[in-house]
Design a protein around this motif. Structure first.
Motif, PDB file in Angstrom:
ATOM      1  N   ILE A 191      75.541  55.298  41.455  1.00 61.31           N
ATOM      2  CA  ILE A 191      75.546  56.207  40.311  1.00 61.31           C
ATOM      3  C   ILE A 191      74.167  56.259  39.660  1.00 61.31           C
ATOM      4  O   ILE A 191      73.667  57.345  39.329  1.00 61.31           O
ATOM      5  CB  ILE A 191      76.639  55.793  39.301  1.00 61.31           C
ATOM      6  N   LYS A 233      69.246  63.431  39.956  1.00 64.99           N
ATOM      7  CA  LYS A 233      69.563  64.582  39.103  1.00 64.99           C
ATOM      8  C   LYS A 233      68.496  64.793  38.043  1.00 64.99           C
ATOM      9  O   LYS A 233      68.158  65.923  37.709  1.00 64.99           O
ATOM     10  CB  LYS A 233      70.928  64.395  38.423  1.00 64.99           C
ATOM     11  N   SER A 282      75.764  68.228  45.134  1.00 62.85           N
ATOM     12  CA  SER A 282      77.066  67.972  44.533  1.00 62.85           C
ATOM     13  C   SER A 282      77.174  66.472  44.260  1.00 62.85           C
ATOM     14  O   SER A 282      77.188  65.661  45.193  1.00 62.85           O
ATOM     15  CB  SER A 282      78.182  68.423  45.476  1.00 62.85           C
ATOM     16  N   PHE A 283      77.227  66.106  42.985  1.00 61.83           N
ATOM     17  CA  PHE A 283      77.203  64.695  42.603  1.00 61.83           C
ATOM     18  C   PHE A 283      78.367  63.928  43.222  1.00 61.83           C
ATOM     19  O   PHE A 283      78.183  62.856  43.792  1.00 61.83           O
ATOM     20  CB  PHE A 283      77.234  64.571  41.074  1.00 61.83           C
ATOM     21  N   TYR A 284      79.580  64.466  43.131  1.00 64.47           N
ATOM     22  CA  TYR A 284      80.762  63.737  43.603  1.00 64.47           C
ATOM     23  C   TYR A 284      80.794  63.627  45.123  1.00 64.47           C
ATOM     24  O   TYR A 284      81.167  62.587  45.664  1.00 64.47           O
ATOM     25  CB  TYR A 284      82.036  64.400  43.071  1.00 64.47           C
ATOM     26  N   LYS A 285      80.375  64.668  45.820  1.00 67.47           N
ATOM     27  CA  LYS A 285      80.325  64.599  47.278  1.00 67.47           C
ATOM     28  C   LYS A 285      79.296  63.566  47.737  1.00 67.47           C
ATOM     29  O   LYS A 285      79.544  62.786  48.644  1.00 67.47           O
ATOM     30  CB  LYS A 285      79.971  65.963  47.870  1.00 67.47           C
ATOM     31  N   PHE A 344      78.175  61.027  46.033  1.00 70.36           N
ATOM     32  CA  PHE A 344      78.632  59.686  45.677  1.00 70.36           C
ATOM     33  C   PHE A 344      79.662  59.190  46.685  1.00 70.36           C
ATOM     34  O   PHE A 344      79.604  58.033  47.123  1.00 70.36           O
ATOM     35  CB  PHE A 344      79.217  59.671  44.260  1.00 70.36           C
ATOM     36  N   PHE A 345      80.611  60.041  47.063  1.00 67.29           N
ATOM     37  CA  PHE A 345      81.608  59.634  48.053  1.00 67.29           C
ATOM     38  C   PHE A 345      80.948  59.345  49.396  1.00 67.29           C
ATOM     39  O   PHE A 345      81.298  58.379  50.086  1.00 67.29           O
ATOM     40  CB  PHE A 345      82.695  60.710  48.204  1.00 67.29           C
TER      41      PHE A 345
END
Length: 162
Positions: A55, A62, A69-72, A74-75
């Motif tokens: 994170i 960022k 895409s932050f969530y993609k 991160f995953f």
């Protein structure tokens, strides 16, 4: 997606490190908590720290006006890191030698550079470079299974040794 994934190897490989020394292992095993519970707590702590590192790195990207895409991402980071760390932890638990765990993870990492998706299939680490995200689900599942197998194997091994 490429080099940050090695963080999982560094953080998850330390789960069994205190147990290498027989004296420390005997002290830990003499407590009322099972070795499996202790190992699972260590893994949980390492995964939380791994998520925090990811994170922080993604926020740093960022802040530099990177577009993703932050969530993609991160995953993707978590899936790759948990898979590589799980692989190293699994080989460490089998051999009680951390070097073998590091070598297995780094060898798999390097094989992904040379062979690509053709030979690695659903366990290709760098699939987002080619626009594919489905491999990350296989990597996350595989990494969690390897971590679970390493704890189960290590716990079975403790019962035989003690």
């Amino acid at each position: 997606e490429v080099f940050l994934s090695l963080t999982g190897v560094i953080l998850l490989m330390t789960v069994f490190s205190p147990d290498i020394d027989r004296d420390i292992r005997d002290i830990i095993a003499s407590k009322k908590e099972s070795m499996a519970a202790i190992h699972l707590l260590r893994i949980l702590g390492a995964v939380f720290f791994l998520a925090a590192v990811g994170i922080l790195f993604l926020f740093w990207m960022k802040s530099g006006d990177c577009q993703f895409s932050f969530y993609k991402m991160f995953f993707c980071f978590m899936a790759n890191s948990i898979f590589l760390g799980g692989m190293g932890t699994f080989f460490f638990s089998l051999s009680n030698q951390p070097v073998l765990g590091y070598m297995a993870s780094i060898l798999y990492f390097l094989l992904n550079f040379g062979s690509g998706k053709k030979y690695m299939g659903n366990f290709f680490l760098f699939s987002m470079q080619y626009g594919s995200f489905t491999e990350k689900y296989y990597l996350m599942t595989g990494g969690l299974v390897l971590l679970l197998l390493s704890v189960v194997w290590r716990d079975m091994m403790w019962k035989r040794l003690i």
